[in-house]
Design a protein around this motif. Structure first.
Motif, PDB file in Angstrom:
ATOM      1  N   ASN A   1      72.740  47.242 -86.343  1.00 27.49           N
ATOM      2  CA  ASN A   1      74.129  47.312 -85.918  1.00 27.49           C
ATOM      3  C   ASN A   1      74.327  46.477 -84.660  1.00 27.49           C
ATOM      4  O   ASN A   1      73.464  46.447 -83.777  1.00 27.49           O
ATOM      5  N   ALA A   2      75.477  45.792 -84.567  1.00 35.61           N
ATOM      6  CA  ALA A   2      75.732  44.852 -83.471  1.00 35.61           C
ATOM      7  C   ALA A   2      75.716  45.508 -82.090  1.00 35.61           C
ATOM      8  O   ALA A   2      75.567  44.817 -81.083  1.00 35.61           O
ATOM      9  N   GLN A   3      75.848  46.832 -82.026  1.00 37.19           N
ATOM     10  CA  GLN A   3      75.851  47.513 -80.718  1.00 37.19           C
ATOM     11  C   GLN A   3      74.474  47.511 -80.061  1.00 37.19           C
ATOM     12  O   GLN A   3      74.350  47.691 -78.853  1.00 37.19           O
ATOM     13  N   TYR A   4      73.413  47.307 -80.861  1.00 35.74           N
ATOM     14  CA  TYR A   4      72.060  47.406 -80.324  1.00 35.74           C
ATOM     15  C   TYR A   4      71.598  46.095 -79.706  1.00 35.74           C
ATOM     16  O   TYR A   4      71.859  45.014 -80.226  1.00 35.74           O
ATOM     17  N   ASN A   5      70.884  46.220 -78.601  1.00 38.19           N
ATOM     18  CA  ASN A   5      70.323  45.056 -77.920  1.00 38.19           C
ATOM     19  C   ASN A   5      69.141  45.514 -77.068  1.00 38.19           C
ATOM     20  O   ASN A   5      68.721  46.679 -77.167  1.00 38.19           O
TER      21      ASN A   5
ATOM     22  N   ASN B   1      69.947  48.521 -75.158  1.00 39.02           N
ATOM     23  CA  ASN B   1      70.400  49.640 -75.987  1.00 39.02           C
ATOM     24  C   ASN B   1      69.660  49.577 -77.323  1.00 39.02           C
ATOM     25  O   ASN B   1      70.207  49.165 -78.336  1.00 39.02           O
TER      26      ASN B   1
ATOM     27  N   GLY C   1      67.827  50.174 -80.891  1.00 38.94           N
ATOM     28  CA  GLY C   1      68.235  50.898 -82.087  1.00 38.94           C
ATOM     29  C   GLY C   1      67.132  51.782 -82.628  1.00 38.94           C
ATOM     30  O   GLY C   1      66.094  51.993 -81.997  1.00 38.94           O
TER      31      GLY C   1
ATOM     32  N   GLU D   1      80.199  53.521 -88.855  1.00 30.88           N
ATOM     33  CA  GLU D   1      80.439  52.345 -88.015  1.00 30.88           C
ATOM     34  C   GLU D   1      79.288  52.090 -87.052  1.00 30.88           C
ATOM     35  O   GLU D   1      78.953  50.952 -86.757  1.00 30.88           O
ATOM     36  N   ASP D   2      78.671  53.166 -86.553  1.00 34.13           N
ATOM     37  CA  ASP D   2      77.635  53.023 -85.543  1.00 34.13           C
ATOM     38  C   ASP D   2      76.243  52.794 -86.148  1.00 34.13           C
ATOM     39  O   ASP D   2      75.263  52.661 -85.412  1.00 34.13           O
ATOM     40  N   GLU D   3      76.138  52.770 -87.491  1.00 35.27           N
ATOM     41  CA  GLU D   3      74.852  52.561 -88.134  1.00 35.27           C
ATOM     42  C   GLU D   3      74.825  51.360 -89.068  1.00 35.27           C
ATOM     43  O   GLU D   3      73.752  50.808 -89.351  1.00 35.27           O
TER      44      GLU D   3
ATOM     45  N   GLN E   1      74.122  44.562 -90.149  1.00 34.62           N
ATOM     46  CA  GLN E   1      74.841  43.293 -90.262  1.00 34.62           C
ATOM     47  C   GLN E   1      74.392  42.604 -91.551  1.00 34.62           C
ATOM     48  O   GLN E   1      73.599  41.663 -91.538  1.00 34.62           O
TER      49      GLN E   1
END
Length: 214
Positions: free
Chosen positions: A119-123, A126, A128, A182-184, A187
């Motif tokens: 997911n694009a929120q992970y970096n 942050n 995953g 949405e949070d899982e 891409q």
């Protein structure tokens, strides 16, 4: 589809209209699953209390003349020597996971590459679930309560591994990332583009109802 393409190159004929009609080349509900922590004997998911379970860890092995370095833990693929050493120190038996200089450079899709399709929120700041599951795998090898007892609740790493997953349609905890959240949602478009660029296999993404992956 990649297997079908390899078979075609070997001269095996396929019914392409049937493949297209049944949409074997179409991805509609992209999930990431893992059976770690599930019973080997019965698929009881999080309800099982006593093993044997599918343990954390996956080996990638290949044939060559040097049997001492022809395998590596899949979680360690794609790392340079410095990174490999950093991760190996957290395992109970580093040599059982990989030789110091082992790498599968011929492996196109290594573990480090897969991180970019979460997911694009992970970096880096942050992480995953992939990174979290790796840490739990390392803890599993060092906790004396995990092997050979294999009791959910007694082995903290295995219990936490299960908690990071959710249930599939059978009620079994096998889903790491589901596409309807949405949070899982992974891409998937970027992943399919990577597959086409690296393997030549063209797959189409057509989201099913409720799928949030993009």
């Amino acid at each position: 589809m990649w297997m079908i393409e390899q078979a075609k190159k070997a001269g095996i004929q396929f019914n392409d209209p049937l493949i297209n009609a049944r949409q074997y080349n179409v991805v509609t509900n992209p999930i990431v699953h893992d059976r770690t922590g599930n019973s080997v004997l019965i698929s009881d998911g999080q309800s099982g209390k006593v093993g044997p379970y599918f343990d954390p860890g996956r080996d990638f092995a290949w044939a060559n003349d040097n049997n001492s370095s022809n395998r590596i833990n899949q979680h360690l693929t794609g790392m340079n020597a410095t990174e490999l050493a950093q991760y190996l120190k957290d395992y109970a038996d580093p040599k059982a996971e990989a030789q110091p200089n082992a790498q599968a450079w011929h492996l196109g899709l290594n573990w480090k590459v897969t991180l970019q399709f979460q997911n694009a929120q992970y970096n880096a700041s942050n992480p995953g679930k992939f990174e979290k599951l790796l840490k739990l795998e390392q803890q599993f090898t060092t906790d004396p309560n995990c092997k050979p007892k294999e009791v959910l609740g007694g082995c903290k790493a295995l219990t936490e591994f299960q908690k990071l997953k959710s249930n599939d349609v059978t009620g079994t905890a096998t889903i790491v990332y589901r596409s309807t959240r949405e949070d899982e949602a992974i891409q998937i478009t970027n992943y399919l583009n990577w597959i086409k660029a690296n393997y030549g296999t063209a797959l189409t993404f057509k989201a099913a109802n409720g799928v949030k992956a993009k």
